[in-house]
Motif scaffolding. Sequence first.
Motif, PDB file in Angstrom:
ATOM      1  N   ALA A 181       5.383 -10.707 -48.448  1.00 30.89           N
ATOM      2  CA  ALA A 181       5.685  -9.203 -48.004  1.00 30.89           C
ATOM      3  C   ALA A 181       6.520  -8.595 -48.987  1.00 30.89           C
ATOM      4  N   ARG A 240      -2.080  -4.706 -46.288  1.00 29.77           N
ATOM      5  CA  ARG A 240      -0.887  -5.058 -46.520  1.00 29.77           C
ATOM      6  C   ARG A 240      -0.436  -5.978 -47.596  1.00 29.77           C
ATOM      7  N   PHE A 241      -1.366  -7.051 -47.580  1.00 27.97           N
ATOM      8  CA  PHE A 241      -1.136  -8.204 -48.584  1.00 27.97           C
ATOM      9  C   PHE A 241      -2.031  -8.157 -49.756  1.00 27.97           C
TER      10      PHE A 241
END
Length: 268
Positions: A181, A240-241
């Motif tokens: 992240a 989000r990835f």
Amino acid sequence: MGAGIAHAFLLSGSKVIVVERDDDSARGAQERVAASVAASFDRGALSGDRGEILQRFATSVDYVDFALCDLVVEAVPEDEELKTAALNAVAAYLSPHAYLATNTSSLSVSRLAESLPRPESFLGLHFFNPVPASTLIEVVVGKTSSEETVAAARRWVSGLGKTAVVVQDAPGFASSRLGVAIALEAMRMVEEGVAAPEDIDNAMVLGYKHPMGPLRTTDVVGLDVRLGIAEYLYSVLGDRFAPPQILLDMVAAGELGRKTGRGFYDWS
């Protein structure tokens, strides 16, 4: 990574064998481990009889040589199909008391265990680069991993002089999920012209006391490896990835980091 794991177990006093896919790979593994041990002596990080340590190390191309091992750690590339095939091939030769572990940084340990004959004796051991110097091993507990196997893993980690972080099997576990992240966001900052890679890394090293910045770490790990992990996490955890375009472009161009001489840094 395999050579680093072998080095770490050699330093703990274990007898170690590395099984490779062919003779050339086996010779390469022999040379890498010997060079790594020699470097430890040269740095003063290791003392004793260099010859005795290397006498406890061997390479092979035959899985039958795993028959006398108490623990086998699979360390093939981060590909589920490849890992499944390797683990099942190894399992056919293990003794009934032996344990089997996968050095995966993101793949499901529970899913890898599904086709194994003794899934209760299987778990994840996520080592970190460089293995001999790293003080952390992530012990990943699958759905079928027995308490006895987890306890044995804690003993192995302690015997290596490292600290175990025990996590349940989940996408990216703890370390990869957080590390990727941060790295992906750092890449987006480069892509957007927020700052140069060196400055982004220094912000994390000096401001947050990380031993190495996320972009330099990505170069050491390999951009292709980071991309594979990101794509897997994207598939199971969502947007989000999502891999940034800069990562996709660099991997397509063969800029994979230290192993190719160029990534976010010039390693030539």
